[in-house]
Write a protein that holds these residues in place. Structure first.
Motif, PDB file in Angstrom:
ATOM      1  N   HIS A   1      67.730  34.548  66.380  1.00 23.02           N
ATOM      2  CA  HIS A   1      67.753  33.158  65.911  1.00 23.02           C
ATOM      3  C   HIS A   1      68.265  33.048  64.476  1.00 23.02           C
ATOM      4  O   HIS A   1      68.013  32.052  63.796  1.00 23.02           O
ATOM      5  CB  HIS A   1      66.370  32.499  66.038  1.00 23.02           C
ATOM      6  N   GLY A   2      68.963  34.086  63.987  1.00 24.57           N
ATOM      7  CA  GLY A   2      69.504  34.075  62.634  1.00 24.57           C
ATOM      8  C   GLY A   2      68.473  34.280  61.538  1.00 24.57           C
ATOM      9  O   GLY A   2      68.777  34.133  60.355  1.00 24.57           O
ATOM     10  N   VAL A   3      67.237  34.635  61.905  1.00 23.17           N
ATOM     11  CA  VAL A   3      66.173  34.822  60.929  1.00 23.17           C
ATOM     12  C   VAL A   3      66.418  36.104  60.142  1.00 23.17           C
ATOM     13  O   VAL A   3      66.569  37.174  60.733  1.00 23.17           O
ATOM     14  CB  VAL A   3      64.789  34.877  61.620  1.00 23.17           C
ATOM     15  N   PRO A   4      66.453  36.029  58.803  1.00 24.28           N
ATOM     16  CA  PRO A   4      66.596  37.247  58.009  1.00 24.28           C
ATOM     17  C   PRO A   4      65.357  38.126  58.150  1.00 24.28           C
ATOM     18  O   PRO A   4      64.228  37.653  58.013  1.00 24.28           O
ATOM     19  CB  PRO A   4      66.711  36.736  56.569  1.00 24.28           C
ATOM     20  N   LEU A   5      65.571  39.403  58.451  1.00 22.22           N
ATOM     21  CA  LEU A   5      64.478  40.370  58.575  1.00 22.22           C
ATOM     22  C   LEU A   5      64.622  41.417  57.482  1.00 22.22           C
ATOM     23  O   LEU A   5      65.689  42.004  57.315  1.00 22.22           O
ATOM     24  CB  LEU A   5      64.491  41.035  59.949  1.00 22.22           C
ATOM     25  N   LEU A   6      63.550  41.625  56.726  1.00 22.59           N
ATOM     26  CA  LEU A   6      63.558  42.605  55.641  1.00 22.59           C
ATOM     27  C   LEU A   6      63.352  43.993  56.217  1.00 22.59           C
ATOM     28  O   LEU A   6      62.409  44.225  56.979  1.00 22.59           O
ATOM     29  CB  LEU A   6      62.461  42.287  54.621  1.00 22.59           C
ATOM     30  N   ASP A   7      64.204  44.923  55.846  1.00 19.86           N
ATOM     31  CA  ASP A   7      64.175  46.274  56.405  1.00 19.86           C
ATOM     32  C   ASP A   7      62.942  47.074  56.011  1.00 19.86           C
ATOM     33  O   ASP A   7      62.475  47.903  56.771  1.00 19.86           O
ATOM     34  CB  ASP A   7      65.423  47.055  55.964  1.00 19.86           C
TER      35      ASP A   7
ATOM     36  N   HIS B   1      55.892  47.199  63.515  1.00 16.59           N
ATOM     37  CA  HIS B   1      55.428  47.839  62.288  1.00 16.59           C
ATOM     38  C   HIS B   1      56.289  49.063  62.073  1.00 16.59           C
ATOM     39  O   HIS B   1      56.702  49.728  63.017  1.00 16.59           O
ATOM     40  CB  HIS B   1      53.933  48.166  62.320  1.00 16.59           C
ATOM     41  N   THR B   2      56.593  49.306  60.813  1.00 15.85           N
ATOM     42  CA  THR B   2      57.531  50.377  60.507  1.00 15.85           C
ATOM     43  C   THR B   2      56.856  51.610  59.941  1.00 15.85           C
ATOM     44  O   THR B   2      57.309  52.711  60.181  1.00 15.85           O
ATOM     45  CB  THR B   2      58.602  49.887  59.518  1.00 15.85           C
ATOM     46  N   HIS B   3      55.791  51.424  59.169  1.00 12.61           N
ATOM     47  CA  HIS B   3      55.033  52.549  58.644  1.00 12.61           C
ATOM     48  C   HIS B   3      53.636  52.060  58.285  1.00 12.61           C
ATOM     49  O   HIS B   3      53.362  50.873  58.336  1.00 12.61           O
ATOM     50  CB  HIS B   3      55.740  53.212  57.460  1.00 12.61           C
ATOM     51  N   SER B   4      52.765  52.961  57.943  1.00 14.05           N
ATOM     52  CA  SER B   4      51.363  52.586  57.757  1.00 14.05           C
ATOM     53  C   SER B   4      50.932  52.629  56.298  1.00 14.05           C
ATOM     54  O   SER B   4      49.879  53.155  55.973  1.00 14.05           O
ATOM     55  CB  SER B   4      50.458  53.480  58.609  1.00 14.05           C
TER      56      SER B   4
ATOM     57  N   LEU C   1      53.979  43.068  53.275  1.00 17.11           N
ATOM     58  CA  LEU C   1      54.485  44.031  52.308  1.00 17.11           C
ATOM     59  C   LEU C   1      53.481  45.151  52.058  1.00 17.11           C
ATOM     60  O   LEU C   1      52.271  44.936  52.102  1.00 17.11           O
ATOM     61  CB  LEU C   1      54.823  43.342  50.990  1.00 17.11           C
ATOM     62  N   GLY C   2      54.016  46.331  51.770  1.00 19.00           N
ATOM     63  CA  GLY C   2      53.200  47.498  51.453  1.00 19.00           C
ATOM     64  C   GLY C   2      53.003  47.632  49.955  1.00 19.00           C
ATOM     65  O   GLY C   2      53.683  46.986  49.148  1.00 19.00           O
ATOM     66  N   GLU C   3      52.072  48.491  49.587  1.00 18.56           N
ATOM     67  CA  GLU C   3      51.674  48.653  48.194  1.00 18.56           C
ATOM     68  C   GLU C   3      52.819  49.026  47.263  1.00 18.56           C
ATOM     69  O   GLU C   3      52.754  48.768  46.061  1.00 18.56           O
ATOM     70  CB  GLU C   3      50.559  49.686  48.077  1.00 18.56           C
ATOM     71  N   ASP C   4      53.891  49.591  47.773  1.00 13.74           N
ATOM     72  CA  ASP C   4      55.024  49.981  46.934  1.00 13.74           C
ATOM     73  C   ASP C   4      56.108  48.906  46.856  1.00 13.74           C
ATOM     74  O   ASP C   4      57.179  49.144  46.314  1.00 13.74           O
ATOM     75  CB  ASP C   4      55.626  51.292  47.455  1.00 13.74           C
ATOM     76  N   GLN C   5      55.837  47.702  47.363  1.00 14.52           N
ATOM     77  CA  GLN C   5      56.869  46.671  47.442  1.00 14.52           C
ATOM     78  C   GLN C   5      56.659  45.495  46.496  1.00 14.52           C
ATOM     79  O   GLN C   5      57.080  44.382  46.763  1.00 14.52           O
ATOM     80  CB  GLN C   5      56.978  46.178  48.879  1.00 14.52           C
TER      81      GLN C   5
END
Length: 172
Positions: A106-112, A143-146, A76-80
């Motif tokens: 595999h049905g694993v939930p992935l947080l956007d 990784h989605t953002h830094s 998680l990032g600082e804003d989460q």
């Protein structure tokens, strides 16, 4: 209060609050899926790649996680901090409260919105007191953002201070 090698559980918890930890959310497929906030995530090995996290075996997430062959680990990032709080709250449907997720492999939930995520194959559970240490092999990641990481310290969520020139030179 239960003693832990001469320390009761409250004193032990108070001492360890002084250690800063990154905040992750671990998810596992199920009906319904489960997810929980963990501050015990760490890398274990590069060859082969392995990570670990810990979970109280009395947790409502444990029965599903104990059977799961695959899990998602979300940094998680600082804003989460709200995401961290949602997945740390017991007695609620954490996925209904957090709508930003999708079914992954595999049905694993992935947080956007996670800064980064790993899809892992669970390789081992090690009983350690009232917890289980879960070892898992990362299979996919992104990784989605830094953003700076979300940190848990002294019983609250916080973030890193911007690095100073002195700190940067010392680390180089």
């Amino acid at each position: 209060m239960r003693a832990v090698n001469g320390l009761d559980a409250d004193a032990f918890r108070t001492l360890l609050r002084r250690q800063a930890a990154t905040v992750t959310v671990v998810t596992a497929p199920g009906s319904p899926p489960v997810g929980f906030t963990a501050t015990s995530f760490t890398s274990v090995s590069l060859r082969p790649p392995l990570v670990s996290f810990c979970l109280d075996r009395g947790s409502s997430s444990w029965p599903t996680l104990e059977r799961a062959g695959h899990v998602g680990v979300h940094l998680l990032g600082e804003d989460q901090y709200e995401v961290a709080r949602t997945f740390a709250t017991s007695g609620i449907d954490r996925f209904a409260a957090h709508t930003g997720w999708r079914d992954g492999p595999h049905g694993v939930p992935l947080l956007d919105s996670a800064v980064a995520w790993l899809l892992c194959r669970v390789t081992e559970h090690v009983t350690a007191g009232d917890h289980a240490i879960v070892l898992a092999e990362p299979l996919h990641g992104q990784h989605t953002h830094s953003a700076a990481p979300l940190i848990y310290h002294m019983g609250r969520y916080t973030s890193l201070a911007p690095p100073s020139a002195t700190v940067e030179r010392q680390a180089a």
